[in-house]
Write a protein that holds these residues in place. Structure first.
Motif, PDB file in Angstrom:
ATOM      1  N   GLU A 196       0.842  -1.201   0.000  1.00 42.67           N
ATOM      2  CA  GLU A 196       0.000   0.000   0.000  1.00 42.67           C
ATOM      3  C   GLU A 196       0.881   1.256   0.000  1.00 42.67           C
ATOM      4  O   GLU A 196       0.654   2.206  -0.744  1.00 42.67           O
ATOM      5  N   LEU A 197       1.927   1.209   0.812  1.00 40.52           N
ATOM      6  CA  LEU A 197       2.840   2.348   0.918  1.00 40.52           C
ATOM      7  C   LEU A 197       3.538   2.615  -0.413  1.00 40.52           C
ATOM      8  O   LEU A 197       3.710   3.775  -0.813  1.00 40.52           O
ATOM      9  N   LEU A 198       3.899   1.562  -1.102  1.00 34.06           N
ATOM     10  CA  LEU A 198       4.527   1.724  -2.412  1.00 34.06           C
ATOM     11  C   LEU A 198       3.557   2.433  -3.369  1.00 34.06           C
ATOM     12  O   LEU A 198       3.933   3.382  -4.065  1.00 34.06           O
ATOM     13  N   ALA A 199       2.305   1.972  -3.358  1.00 31.48           N
ATOM     14  CA  ALA A 199       1.305   2.565  -4.252  1.00 31.48           C
ATOM     15  C   ALA A 199       1.085   4.049  -3.928  1.00 31.48           C
ATOM     16  O   ALA A 199       1.044   4.896  -4.824  1.00 31.48           O
ATOM     17  N   LEU A 223       3.651  -8.534  -8.306  1.00 34.13           N
ATOM     18  CA  LEU A 223       2.948  -7.311  -7.919  1.00 34.13           C
ATOM     19  C   LEU A 223       1.619  -7.194  -8.673  1.00 34.13           C
ATOM     20  O   LEU A 223       1.454  -7.770  -9.752  1.00 34.13           O
ATOM     21  N   SER A 224       0.696  -6.443  -8.100  1.00 37.30           N
ATOM     22  CA  SER A 224      -0.618  -6.302  -8.740  1.00 37.30           C
ATOM     23  C   SER A 224      -0.479  -5.487 -10.032  1.00 37.30           C
ATOM     24  O   SER A 224       0.479  -4.725 -10.201  1.00 37.30           O
ATOM     25  N   ASP A 225      -1.465  -5.654 -10.921  1.00 38.82           N
ATOM     26  CA  ASP A 225      -1.454  -4.905 -12.187  1.00 38.82           C
ATOM     27  C   ASP A 225      -1.397  -3.405 -11.927  1.00 38.82           C
ATOM     28  O   ASP A 225      -0.693  -2.672 -12.613  1.00 38.82           O
ATOM     29  N   LYS A 226      -2.156  -2.978 -10.915  1.00 45.91           N
ATOM     30  CA  LYS A 226      -2.233  -1.548 -10.610  1.00 45.91           C
ATOM     31  C   LYS A 226      -0.854  -1.013 -10.204  1.00 45.91           C
ATOM     32  O   LYS A 226      -0.404   0.029 -10.704  1.00 45.91           O
ATOM     33  N   VAL A 227      -0.179  -1.741  -9.325  1.00 47.28           N
ATOM     34  CA  VAL A 227       1.149  -1.305  -8.875  1.00 47.28           C
ATOM     35  C   VAL A 227       2.138  -1.338 -10.040  1.00 47.28           C
ATOM     36  O   VAL A 227       2.918  -0.403 -10.245  1.00 47.28           O
ATOM     37  N   ARG A 228       2.051  -2.403 -10.825  1.00 46.81           N
ATOM     38  CA  ARG A 228       2.971  -2.512 -11.983  1.00 46.81           C
ATOM     39  C   ARG A 228       2.794  -1.340 -12.942  1.00 46.81           C
ATOM     40  O   ARG A 228       3.763  -0.787 -13.457  1.00 46.81           O
ATOM     41  N   HIS A 229       1.549  -0.977 -13.153  1.00 46.22           N
ATOM     42  CA  HIS A 229       1.261   0.155 -14.033  1.00 46.22           C
ATOM     43  C   HIS A 229       1.857   1.441 -13.438  1.00 46.22           C
ATOM     44  O   HIS A 229       2.471   2.248 -14.143  1.00 46.22           O
ATOM     45  N   GLY A 230       1.694   1.595 -12.116  1.00 46.19           N
ATOM     46  CA  GLY A 230       2.235   2.779 -11.427  1.00 46.19           C
ATOM     47  C   GLY A 230       3.754   2.856 -11.549  1.00 46.19           C
ATOM     48  O   GLY A 230       4.313   3.933 -11.780  1.00 46.19           O
TER      49      GLY A 230
END
Ligand code: IPE
Ligand code: IPE
Ligand code: MG
Length: 238
Positions: free
Chosen positions: A74-77, A103-110
């Motif tokens: 969460e902190l990374l995001a 990692l989740s798709d959302k984090v990877r995209h970020g």
């Protein structure tokens, strides 16, 4: 030799203890760790360091309690969404190093977005090792070479490693008092100068960084040679 290291690598350890000593949850220590990291990036750029590589989450950190692992994700995001403008303003190019497949798709995209947005910056190259392990890096480099049918040599492995875009670290700092490498840059730290600080990562401020750089400036890096070979002229004159 320049007295300011070109490349500093840091094992940012001690967030959990920082929090526990204050009767706070461990994740509060990680949040404070992000503040320390933000300041550290700025200080490195100001001191003329060209590359900063930090260990943010190791391959082994998945073994922590699930709530701490999800807190770190969460902190990374959150950091990704908040910090990019400051990196831009300070001329910092960010790169994430590690196995992204977990990692989740959302984090990877970020991650990809932050990298793309800052790719043109040249004042400081900032590498964040996340889901990274030195053994993972060596193995993935060897696997890629094998898949391409290329010979495995020191030079080819070096080029296939996740940090091939920067020279090896000159100075490797670990905060938090432990004197171990914990599967950080196993290949790249072959000739890094090591510096251990008892300060917990959230307390590692500009003065602490300057102390590490000053200590580094006193070191004689021999790379296998003798002391005499390094400064023959100076020694003859003495
Ligand atoms: C380092 O701090 C940060 C991560 C590993 C994510 P720790 O969380 O290991 O802090 P201590 O060592 O328990 O104090
Ligand atoms: C190393 O710290 C990893 C990071 C700083 C991200 P750890 O706290 O996980 O290392 P060990 O388990 O004490 O060796
Ligand atoms: Mg630790």
């Amino acid at each position: 030799m320049s007295t300011v290291p070109y490349h500093i690598a840091i094992v940012m350890d001690g967030n959990g203890r920082w929090a526990t000593r204050r009767y706070l949850p461990r994740v509060a220590g990680h949040k404070k760790g992000v503040d320390a990291l933000r300041a550290c990036v700025r200080h490195c750029a100001e001191r003329g360091v060209k590359v900063l590589t930090v260990f943010a989450f190791s391959s082994e950190n998945w073994n922590r309690p699930p709530d701490e692992v999800s807190g770190l994700m969460e902190l990374l995001a959150v950091a990704l969404s908040r910090e990019v403008p400051q990196l831009q303003a300070e001329g910092v190019s960010i790169r994430f190093v590690g196995d992204r497949s977990a990692l989740s798709d959302k984090v990877r995209h970020g991650l990809a977005q932050a990298e793309a947005q800052t790719a043109g910056n040249t004042r400081l190259q900032f590498n964040v090792c996340f889901n990274y392990g030195g053994r993972w890096d060596i193995a993935q480099a060897a696997a890629r070479l094998a898949a391409r049918g290329e010979p495995i040599t020191e030079a080819s492995l070096d080029q296939a490693m996740a940090l091939a875009h920067v020279p090896d670290p000159d100075l490797l700092i670990r905060t938090g008092g432990e004197k171990r490498i914990s599967n950080f840059l196993l290949w790249q730290a072959a000739y890094s100068e090591l510096y251990f600080s008892d300060k917990l990562w959230p307390e590692f401020d500009a003065a602490a960084l300057d102390a590490a750089i000053a200590d580094y400036a006193q070191r004689e890096r021999r790379f296998g040679r003798t002391s005499d070979q390094l400064q023959p002229a100076a020694r003859k004159a003495a």
